[in-house]
Design a protein around this motif. Structure first.
Motif, PDB file in Angstrom:
ATOM      1  N   GLY A 264       0.767  -1.213  -0.083  1.00 29.70           N
ATOM      2  CA  GLY A 264      -0.083  -0.015   0.142  1.00 29.70           C
ATOM      3  C   GLY A 264       0.772   1.221  -0.042  1.00 29.70           C
ATOM      4  O   GLY A 264       1.950   1.190   0.006  1.00 29.70           O
ATOM      5  N   PRO A 265       0.100   2.545  -0.110  1.00 30.64           N
ATOM      6  CA  PRO A 265       0.900   3.630  -0.281  1.00 30.64           C
ATOM      7  C   PRO A 265       1.546   4.129   1.335  1.00 30.64           C
ATOM      8  O   PRO A 265       2.470   4.630   1.224  1.00 30.64           O
ATOM      9  N   ALA A 266       1.101   3.364   2.507  1.00 28.80           N
ATOM     10  CA  ALA A 266       1.691   3.571   3.730  1.00 28.80           C
ATOM     11  C   ALA A 266       2.333   2.067   4.019  1.00 28.80           C
ATOM     12  O   ALA A 266       1.758   1.097   3.591  1.00 28.80           O
ATOM     13  N   PRO A 267       3.576   2.273   4.447  1.00 25.98           N
ATOM     14  CA  PRO A 267       4.193   1.064   4.677  1.00 25.98           C
ATOM     15  C   PRO A 267       3.625   0.188   5.688  1.00 25.98           C
ATOM     16  O   PRO A 267       3.137   0.820   6.687  1.00 25.98           O
ATOM     17  N   GLY A 268       3.666  -1.322   5.563  1.00 20.62           N
ATOM     18  CA  GLY A 268       3.215  -2.138   6.486  1.00 20.62           C
ATOM     19  C   GLY A 268       4.383  -2.515   7.392  1.00 20.62           C
ATOM     20  O   GLY A 268       5.297  -2.109   7.510  1.00 20.62           O
ATOM     21  N   ASP A 269       3.943  -3.623   8.045  1.00 19.80           N
ATOM     22  CA  ASP A 269       4.990  -4.550   8.831  1.00 19.80           C
ATOM     23  C   ASP A 269       6.102  -5.066   7.674  1.00 19.80           C
ATOM     24  O   ASP A 269       5.712  -6.334   6.968  1.00 19.80           O
ATOM     25  N   PRO A 270       7.134  -4.884   7.748  1.00 19.74           N
ATOM     26  CA  PRO A 270       8.282  -5.354   6.680  1.00 19.74           C
ATOM     27  C   PRO A 270       8.386  -6.842   7.149  1.00 19.74           C
ATOM     28  O   PRO A 270       8.995  -7.496   5.833  1.00 19.74           O
ATOM     29  N   ASP A 271       8.289  -7.392   8.218  1.00 17.24           N
ATOM     30  CA  ASP A 271       8.581  -8.611   8.725  1.00 17.24           C
ATOM     31  C   ASP A 271       7.570  -9.693   8.321  1.00 17.24           C
ATOM     32  O   ASP A 271       7.756 -10.659   8.352  1.00 17.24           O
ATOM     33  N   GLY A 272       6.521  -8.976   8.302  1.00 11.13           N
ATOM     34  CA  GLY A 272       5.222 -10.040   8.185  1.00 11.13           C
ATOM     35  C   GLY A 272       5.066 -10.603   6.971  1.00 11.13           C
ATOM     36  O   GLY A 272       5.242 -10.131   5.850  1.00 11.13           O
ATOM     37  N   VAL A 273       4.267 -11.771   7.047  1.00 12.52           N
ATOM     38  CA  VAL A 273       3.569 -12.475   5.867  1.00 12.52           C
ATOM     39  C   VAL A 273       2.498 -13.182   6.015  1.00 12.52           C
ATOM     40  O   VAL A 273       2.133 -13.171   7.210  1.00 12.52           O
ATOM     41  N   GLY A 274       1.628 -13.453   4.844  1.00 10.71           N
ATOM     42  CA  GLY A 274       0.424 -14.007   5.388  1.00 10.71           C
ATOM     43  C   GLY A 274      -0.289 -14.497   4.002  1.00 10.71           C
ATOM     44  O   GLY A 274       0.215 -14.486   2.876  1.00 10.71           O
ATOM     45  N   PHE A 275      -1.526 -15.020   4.102  1.00  9.22           N
ATOM     46  CA  PHE A 275      -2.247 -15.511   3.048  1.00  9.22           C
ATOM     47  C   PHE A 275      -3.596 -15.608   3.368  1.00  9.22           C
ATOM     48  O   PHE A 275      -4.187 -15.622   4.757  1.00  9.22           O
ATOM     49  N   ALA A 276      -4.724 -15.121   2.357  1.00 15.75           N
ATOM     50  CA  ALA A 276      -5.894 -15.277   2.894  1.00 15.75           C
ATOM     51  C   ALA A 276      -6.822 -15.917   1.618  1.00 15.75           C
ATOM     52  O   ALA A 276      -6.323 -15.951   0.315  1.00 15.75           O
ATOM     53  N   VAL A 277      -7.984 -16.321   1.792  1.00  7.68           N
ATOM     54  CA  VAL A 277      -8.715 -16.911   1.005  1.00  7.68           C
ATOM     55  C   VAL A 277     -10.055 -16.042   1.158  1.00  7.68           C
ATOM     56  O   VAL A 277     -10.711 -16.163   2.280  1.00  7.68           O
ATOM     57  N   VAL A 278     -10.630 -15.835   0.061  1.00  6.42           N
ATOM     58  CA  VAL A 278     -12.085 -15.209  -0.011  1.00  6.42           C
ATOM     59  C   VAL A 278     -12.910 -15.984  -1.141  1.00  6.42           C
ATOM     60  O   VAL A 278     -12.794 -16.238  -2.211  1.00  6.42           O
ATOM     61  N   THR A 279     -13.961 -16.366  -0.600  1.00  3.51           N
ATOM     62  CA  THR A 279     -14.954 -17.110  -1.546  1.00  3.51           C
ATOM     63  C   THR A 279     -16.335 -16.275  -1.294  1.00  3.51           C
ATOM     64  O   THR A 279     -16.711 -16.152  -0.542  1.00  3.51           O
ATOM     65  N   VAL A 280     -16.665 -16.056  -2.764  1.00  4.76           N
ATOM     66  CA  VAL A 280     -18.091 -15.430  -3.024  1.00  4.76           C
ATOM     67  C   VAL A 280     -19.085 -16.644  -3.174  1.00  4.76           C
ATOM     68  O   VAL A 280     -18.818 -17.233  -4.399  1.00  4.76           O
ATOM     69  N   ASP A 281     -19.875 -16.603  -2.524  1.00  2.00           N
ATOM     70  CA  ASP A 281     -20.917 -17.926  -2.735  1.00  2.00           C
ATOM     71  C   ASP A 281     -22.361 -17.218  -2.685  1.00  2.00           C
ATOM     72  O   ASP A 281     -22.772 -17.162  -1.260  1.00  2.00           O
TER      73      ASP A 281
END
Length: 211
Positions: free
Chosen positions: A27-44
């Motif tokens: 994003g335009p504002a820096p986030g946590d440089p050490d972090g990682v993640g994963f997301a799943v989004v299901t539209v049902d």
């Protein structure tokens, strides 16, 4: 460790699932440089299902889907979870579902590049991790696939059902998310060795409890 859900007696109208790599630099504002993640989004239908897994950040205090193309910030349009559970080793996870208005849900499904997932911590109130719903390229720590009965070998499975699976490779453990719809209550789930069109031996017993 994992989360598994099965929708019973549900319409088998096709759902749409997106998998999202999360990082601190989207994003335009820096986030946590050490972090990682994963997301799943299901539209049902009228429901949005989600699974979030993050690591090497402080305990999340909120998460949302927000409007905004890559590199832009925008307003929160869907509140996800504000309560994450510890998965140990500096990781946290959350899962749930929200009923969303048809116009917004249709917009997310049709233009996922215009929405992003944001995970917030106390130290990063504008977002510690972020990823576009459409995706920002392959994740270095996760694998994902849709599930279909006609892919089973040597005998086809339930061709009336559908599902989705994500596997997160976290050091010496596999974290999984399983979502199924339009089939009988699942009893087991495994990771097998085998190329497309072949059957093979079980290499990881996922041992899920479907909710």
């Amino acid at each position: 460790f994992g989360f598994a859900t099965c929708l019973l007696g549900a319409s088998v109208a096709t759902s749409q699932t997106f998998w999202v790599a999360l990082a601190g630099d989207g994003g335009p504002a820096p986030g946590d440089p050490d972090g990682v993640g994963f997301a799943v989004v299901t539209v049902d239908g009228s429901t949005l299902h989600y699974f979030l897994w993050v690591k090497d950040i402080a305990a999340p205090t909120a998460s949302h889907i927000q409007s905004g193309a890559a590199g832009q910030s925008g307003a929160a349009v869907v509140a996800l979870s504000s309560s994450f559970e510890s998965a140990g080793d500096g990781a946290y996870w959350a899962a749930g579902s929200s009923v969303v208005g048809a116009a917004l849900l249709g917009g997310i499904a049709q233009d996922p590049q215009d929405f992003y997932v944001s995970v917030v911590t106390a130290g990063y109130p504008n977002g510690a991790l972020r990823g576009q719903v459409l995706g920002d390229g392959p994740s270095r720590l996760a694998l994902a696939t849709d599930l279909r009965g006609d892919r089973e070998r040597p005998v086809a499975g339930d061709t009336g059902g559908q599902g989705f699976a994500a596997l997160i490779l976290d050091d010496d453990r596999v974290v999984y998310y399983l979502w199924t719809k339009g089939i009988n209550p699942p009893r087991q789930a495994h990771l097998h060795r085998g190329v497309a069109g072949d059957s093979g031996p079980v290499v990881v017993d996922l041992d899920p409890e479907f909710v």
